[in-house]
Design an enzyme around this catalytic site. Structure first.
Site, short mmCIF file in Angstrom:
data_model
loop_
_atom_site.label_atom_id
_atom_site.label_comp_id
_atom_site.label_asym_id
_atom_site.label_seq_id
_atom_site.Cartn_x
_atom_site.Cartn_y
_atom_site.Cartn_z
N ARG A 1 0.83 -1.20 0.00
CA ARG A 1 0.00 0.00 0.00
C ARG A 1 0.87 1.25 0.00
O ARG A 1 0.54 2.25 -0.65
CB ARG A 1 -0.94 -0.01 1.21
CG ARG A 1 -2.02 -1.07 1.13
CD ARG A 1 -2.80 -1.19 2.42
NE ARG A 1 -3.60 0.00 2.68
CZ ARG A 1 -4.21 0.23 3.85
NH1 ARG A 1 -4.11 -0.65 4.84
NH2 ARG A 1 -4.92 1.31 4.02
N CYS B 1 -1.19 5.99 9.04
CA CYS B 1 -1.58 4.66 8.56
C CYS B 1 -2.76 4.85 7.59
O CYS B 1 -2.84 5.85 6.89
CB CYS B 1 -1.94 3.73 9.72
SG CYS B 1 -3.34 4.29 10.70
#
Length: 280
Positions: free
Chosen positions: A176, A237
């Protein structure tokens, strides 16, 4: 006061009226069964569910953003928690979302606080009891005082790209972070904040047990990723949950000058003018 307790310690303190146990398990949207459903099926005896999706600012369109002092105080008081209560937090895998609850309590001034090492995973692996019963506690009075230094905003992160005053560490997976994998939340761009470092949150724990790595090992994980342990940190995050696992790991390693970017990629990755980098 330790910030990490063992399953043996918890087993000895389950009936201690001064200890409140919270299950702060969390799953991404669409995952089934949901964390509340799993809690309803089985949890550690005496535990109550701390829903990070609901202990949040309901007026903010971003997921599970930090609630107000009054809302946090109301919620935890209803769980029977006072400012003097020893709060022990766990989640199912070991350290995924327990850090979010820990960080919220810390940010609102609570210090009598610990995470269960290895979480429900270790508890059940040791053959310890679980239950579906929920025992409500008498409500308590709670006073919350937010430390604004605990939270980083989008403006803080934007300014930090130029100032480089703090190291920015991203807890998402490498795929990611590099944009090799698309974001699960619809409409978000893929990639990372320019100049940020990547330390996937699961590096804080032993993959075989879910227990925390030793503090020196945790510090080395961050150093290997390029973090200067002498500099202040912003942890980020996907939506402000696993960033708190990094904050907890850094805390165990003796580093508390860490702010969490609450909006994280759920905010930064939206279409707009925030800069996005891809690759390593």
């Amino acid at each position: 006061m330790t910030s990490l307790v063992t399953t043996a310690w918890l087993a000895d303190h389950l009936d201690d009226p001064q200890v409140v146990l919270l299950d702060a398990s969390f799953k991404l949207p669409g995952a089934t069964p949901t964390a509340p459903e799993e809690f309803a099926e089985r949890h550690i005896p005496t535990a109550q569910f701390f829903d990070v999706d609901k202990v949040a600012d309901a007026g903010n369109p971003l997921p599970h953003m930090m609630p107000s002092e009054a809302e946090f105080a109301r919620t935890v008081g209803a769980l029977g928690i006072s400012n003097e209560t020893m709060v022990v937090i766990y989640d199912t895998p070991g350290l995924m979302s327990a850090g979010r609850a820990w960080w919220m309590f810390r940010s609102f001034g609570h210090r009598n606080l610990a995470i269960l090492d290895g979480g429900l995973r270790t508890w059940m692996a040791e053959g310890r009891p679980v239950t579906a019963e929920v025992v409500a506690r008498p409500a308590a009075s709670y006073q919350a005082r937010l430390d604004p230094a605990a939270i980083a905003s989008k403006a803080d992160v934007l300014a930090n790209i130029d100032s480089k005053a703090r190291d920015l560490v991203d807890a998402r997976s490498a795929a990611r972070f590099t944009a090799a994998e698309k974001e699960a939340r619809p409409g978000l761009r893929a990639g990372h904040v320019p100049g940020s470092l990547n330390v996937p949150f699961d590096r804080m724990t032993d993959p075989e047990t879910g227990k925390m790595r030793a503090p020196a090992e945790i510090a080395q994980v961050f150093r290997d990723a390029g973090l200067d342990m002498e500099r202040p940190v912003i942890a980020s995050c996907g939506s402000g949950v696993t960033a708190c696992a990094l904050a907890f790991g850094l805390h165990l390693a003796g580093k508390d000058d860490v702010a969490v970017y609450d909006g994280s990629w759920a905010e930064w990755g939206m279409p707009g003018d925030t800069p996005v980098a891809t690759g390593q």
